[in-house]
Write a protein that holds these residues in place. Sequence first.
Motif, PDB file in Angstrom:
ATOM      1  N   ALA A 159      82.221  -4.715 -19.813  1.00 26.54           N
ATOM      2  CA  ALA A 159      81.959  -4.510 -18.387  1.00 26.54           C
ATOM      3  C   ALA A 159      82.966  -5.291 -17.562  1.00 26.54           C
ATOM      4  CB  ALA A 159      80.550  -4.952 -18.025  1.00 26.54           C
ATOM      5  N   ALA A 160      83.528  -4.642 -16.541  1.00 26.93           N
ATOM      6  CA  ALA A 160      84.455  -5.281 -15.604  1.00 26.93           C
ATOM      7  C   ALA A 160      83.729  -5.527 -14.288  1.00 26.93           C
ATOM      8  CB  ALA A 160      85.678  -4.404 -15.380  1.00 26.93           C
ATOM      9  N   LEU A 161      83.519  -6.791 -13.956  1.00 28.67           N
ATOM     10  CA  LEU A 161      82.876  -7.196 -12.717  1.00 28.67           C
ATOM     11  C   LEU A 161      83.918  -7.744 -11.748  1.00 28.67           C
ATOM     12  CD1 LEU A 161      79.837  -9.253 -14.143  1.00 28.67           C
ATOM     13  CD2 LEU A 161      79.967  -6.795 -13.746  1.00 28.67           C
ATOM     14  N   GLY A 162      83.505  -7.968 -10.503  1.00 26.08           N
ATOM     15  CA  GLY A 162      84.354  -8.707  -9.593  1.00 26.08           C
ATOM     16  C   GLY A 162      84.751  -7.985  -8.335  1.00 26.08           C
ATOM     17  N   ASP A 163      85.888  -8.406  -7.789  1.00 24.66           N
ATOM     18  CA  ASP A 163      86.350  -7.967  -6.477  1.00 24.66           C
ATOM     19  C   ASP A 163      87.510  -6.983  -6.607  1.00 24.66           C
ATOM     20  OD1 ASP A 163      88.546  -9.596  -7.162  1.00 24.66           O
ATOM     21  OD2 ASP A 163      87.768 -11.314  -6.059  1.00 24.66           O
ATOM     22  N   SER A 164      88.309  -6.884  -5.552  1.00 28.35           N
ATOM     23  CA  SER A 164      89.375  -5.880  -5.505  1.00 28.35           C
ATOM     24  C   SER A 164      90.461  -6.103  -6.544  1.00 28.35           C
ATOM     25  CB  SER A 164      90.010  -5.869  -4.111  1.00 28.35           C
ATOM     26  OG  SER A 164      90.453  -7.163  -3.745  1.00 28.35           O
ATOM     27  N   TYR A 165      90.641  -7.345  -7.001  1.00 27.71           N
ATOM     28  CA  TYR A 165      91.645  -7.604  -8.031  1.00 27.71           C
ATOM     29  C   TYR A 165      91.177  -7.104  -9.396  1.00 27.71           C
ATOM     30  CZ  TYR A 165      95.012 -10.254  -5.259  1.00 27.71           C
ATOM     31  OH  TYR A 165      95.975 -10.617  -4.353  1.00 27.71           O
ATOM     32  N   SER A 203      84.669  -9.131 -18.010  1.00 25.79           N
ATOM     33  CA  SER A 203      85.782  -9.727 -17.270  1.00 25.79           C
ATOM     34  C   SER A 203      85.400  -9.808 -15.803  1.00 25.79           C
ATOM     35  CB  SER A 203      87.059  -8.904 -17.438  1.00 25.79           C
ATOM     36  OG  SER A 203      86.899  -7.603 -16.891  1.00 25.79           O
ATOM     37  N   ILE A 204      85.990 -10.786 -15.095  1.00 27.54           N
ATOM     38  CA  ILE A 204      85.680 -10.931 -13.675  1.00 27.54           C
ATOM     39  C   ILE A 204      86.781 -11.691 -12.944  1.00 27.54           C
ATOM     40  CG2 ILE A 204      84.358 -13.052 -14.086  1.00 27.54           C
ATOM     41  CD1 ILE A 204      82.495 -12.173 -11.760  1.00 27.54           C
ATOM     42  N   THR A 205      87.084 -11.247 -11.734  1.00 22.67           N
ATOM     43  CA  THR A 205      87.808 -12.041 -10.741  1.00 22.67           C
ATOM     44  C   THR A 205      86.870 -12.157  -9.545  1.00 22.67           C
ATOM     45  OG1 THR A 205      88.841 -10.053  -9.774  1.00 22.67           O
ATOM     46  CG2 THR A 205      90.117 -11.268 -11.425  1.00 22.67           C
ATOM     47  N   ILE A 206      86.651 -13.370  -9.063  1.00 20.98           N
ATOM     48  CA  ILE A 206      85.756 -13.556  -7.921  1.00 20.98           C
ATOM     49  C   ILE A 206      86.044 -14.917  -7.277  1.00 20.98           C
ATOM     50  CG2 ILE A 206      83.829 -14.689  -9.084  1.00 20.98           C
ATOM     51  CD1 ILE A 206      83.600 -11.799  -6.517  1.00 20.98           C
ATOM     52  N   GLY A 207      85.781 -14.978  -5.975  1.00 21.56           N
ATOM     53  CA  GLY A 207      85.950 -16.233  -5.241  1.00 21.56           C
ATOM     54  C   GLY A 207      86.897 -16.124  -4.071  1.00 21.56           C
ATOM     55  N   GLY A 208      87.856 -15.187  -4.143  1.00 20.20           N
ATOM     56  CA  GLY A 208      88.839 -15.074  -3.074  1.00 20.20           C
ATOM     57  C   GLY A 208      88.231 -14.650  -1.754  1.00 20.20           C
ATOM     58  N   ASN A 209      87.309 -13.703  -1.787  1.00 18.14           N
ATOM     59  CA  ASN A 209      86.676 -13.268  -0.547  1.00 18.14           C
ATOM     60  C   ASN A 209      85.773 -14.343   0.029  1.00 18.14           C
ATOM     61  OD1 ASN A 209      87.780 -10.631  -0.317  1.00 18.14           O
ATOM     62  ND2 ASN A 209      86.418  -9.920  -1.919  1.00 18.14           N
ATOM     63  N   ASP A 210      85.068 -15.063  -0.839  1.00 19.96           N
ATOM     64  CA  ASP A 210      84.238 -16.172  -0.362  1.00 19.96           C
ATOM     65  C   ASP A 210      85.087 -17.184   0.398  1.00 19.96           C
ATOM     66  OD1 ASP A 210      81.369 -16.178  -2.079  1.00 19.96           O
ATOM     67  OD2 ASP A 210      83.017 -15.129  -3.050  1.00 19.96           O
ATOM     68  N   ALA A 211      86.269 -17.449  -0.109  1.00 16.09           N
ATOM     69  CA  ALA A 211      87.138 -18.477   0.477  1.00 16.09           C
ATOM     70  C   ALA A 211      87.919 -17.983   1.686  1.00 16.09           C
ATOM     71  CB  ALA A 211      88.110 -18.987  -0.587  1.00 16.09           C
ATOM     72  N   PRO A 221      73.392 -12.696 -22.251  1.00 19.80           N
ATOM     73  CA  PRO A 221      73.603 -13.992 -22.911  1.00 19.80           C
ATOM     74  C   PRO A 221      74.538 -13.949 -24.105  1.00 19.80           C
ATOM     75  CG  PRO A 221      71.409 -13.117 -23.406  1.00 19.80           C
ATOM     76  CD  PRO A 221      71.985 -12.258 -22.327  1.00 19.80           C
ATOM     77  N   GLY A 222      74.738 -12.780 -24.684  1.00 22.19           N
ATOM     78  CA  GLY A 222      75.604 -12.697 -25.855  1.00 22.19           C
ATOM     79  C   GLY A 222      77.043 -12.346 -25.553  1.00 22.19           C
ATOM     80  N   ALA A 223      77.392 -12.223 -24.282  1.00 24.41           N
ATOM     81  CA  ALA A 223      78.726 -11.745 -23.905  1.00 24.41           C
ATOM     82  C   ALA A 223      79.775 -12.853 -23.921  1.00 24.41           C
ATOM     83  CB  ALA A 223      78.683 -11.113 -22.522  1.00 24.41           C
ATOM     84  N   ARG A 224      80.966 -12.463 -24.307  1.00 22.31           N
ATOM     85  CA  ARG A 224      82.149 -13.297 -24.086  1.00 22.31           C
ATOM     86  C   ARG A 224      82.625 -12.980 -22.676  1.00 22.31           C
ATOM     87  NH1 ARG A 224      86.128 -15.849 -27.100  1.00 22.31           N
ATOM     88  NH2 ARG A 224      88.246 -15.838 -26.257  1.00 22.31           N
ATOM     89  N   VAL A 225      82.661 -13.971 -21.805  1.00 18.11           N
ATOM     90  CA  VAL A 225      83.008 -13.756 -20.399  1.00 18.11           C
ATOM     91  C   VAL A 225      84.396 -14.334 -20.132  1.00 18.11           C
ATOM     92  CG1 VAL A 225      82.345 -14.132 -17.994  1.00 18.11           C
ATOM     93  CG2 VAL A 225      80.580 -13.865 -19.759  1.00 18.11           C
ATOM     94  N   VAL A 226      85.291 -13.481 -19.674  1.00 11.84           N
ATOM     95  CA  VAL A 226      86.660 -13.885 -19.351  1.00 11.84           C
ATOM     96  C   VAL A 226      86.808 -13.907 -17.837  1.00 11.84           C
ATOM     97  CG1 VAL A 226      89.105 -13.359 -19.593  1.00 11.84           C
ATOM     98  CG2 VAL A 226      87.519 -12.875 -21.489  1.00 11.84           C
ATOM     99  N   VAL A 227      87.056 -15.080 -17.280  1.00  8.97           N
ATOM    100  CA  VAL A 227      87.272 -15.252 -15.846  1.00  8.97           C
ATOM    101  C   VAL A 227      88.773 -15.334 -15.609  1.00  8.97           C
ATOM    102  CG1 VAL A 227      86.828 -16.709 -13.845  1.00  8.97           C
ATOM    103  CG2 VAL A 227      85.081 -16.484 -15.642  1.00  8.97           C
ATOM    104  N   LEU A 228      89.304 -14.364 -14.891  1.00 11.16           N
ATOM    105  CA  LEU A 228      90.745 -14.333 -14.636  1.00 11.16           C
ATOM    106  C   LEU A 228      91.067 -14.958 -13.286  1.00 11.16           C
ATOM    107  CD1 LEU A 228      90.013 -11.257 -16.092  1.00 11.16           C
ATOM    108  CD2 LEU A 228      92.459 -11.531 -16.432  1.00 11.16           C
TER     109      LEU A 228
END
Length: 260
Positions: free
Chosen positions: A33-39, A101-109, A157-164
Amino acid sequence: MSKATVLASLVSTSVLSLGLAGPAQAVSAVDYAALGDSYSSGVGASGQSGSCLRSTNAYGPLWAAQNSPASFQFLACSGATTDDVRNTQIPALNSGADLISITIGGNDAGFASTLITCWTTTDANCAAKVNTGKAYVANTLPGRLDATYAAIKAKAPGARVVVLSYPLIYASPATGCALSTAKQVAINDGARVLDEKIKERAQAAGFVYSEVRDDFSGHEICSPDPYLNGVTLIPAQNSYHPNNKGYANGYLPAFRGSAG
């Protein structure tokens, strides 16, 4: 359309990886699953569609197309904040996901509003706006990231989570650009501070942090072969987002190296 008008549209649509060669490798048992924002949704690339501006040229769909996972959920959405991930994307997430995978935080900031300020006002105003964002990253964003990462872990809970991470926008500094050197340095400094905090909180959550800056090095805005769009008129939301090369040659190798 003026630059200010173009950049203003970023507020509602923007934040602010494997080469294409070689045979596909089947990952038939992986639910990705790909989560996150516009990136992560693919803003800046060709083929965007829908209200979330998702593109098949984003790094997530590219990885899925080449690796044939058992399932692929494309939940990333342009303009997403940590609240959006928790309230909209995670509820839709497959609890049996093996890879996220996820990119997040840029919009918050406030990345988009910072770029508008830097494009339309003075060096001093740009620096002040960046400093406001840095204070938010230091004082408020950590709790929002922690809550988001905890929610992901609770749902899958079993996922490998990659934060880019996010890439640096300019070279150090770029010459021949419309923005002053002072503004370029300020924007890059804000991006570094954001990435450092994302790295800290991702690792604290037990997630994998993947840095994309090396993959984008030499390909920033105003470089001979940029992986990022500058200010674009049509479509305006592409401004300051990766182009097709940025997703295929920047984000995709970074994700591939961390996907396990």
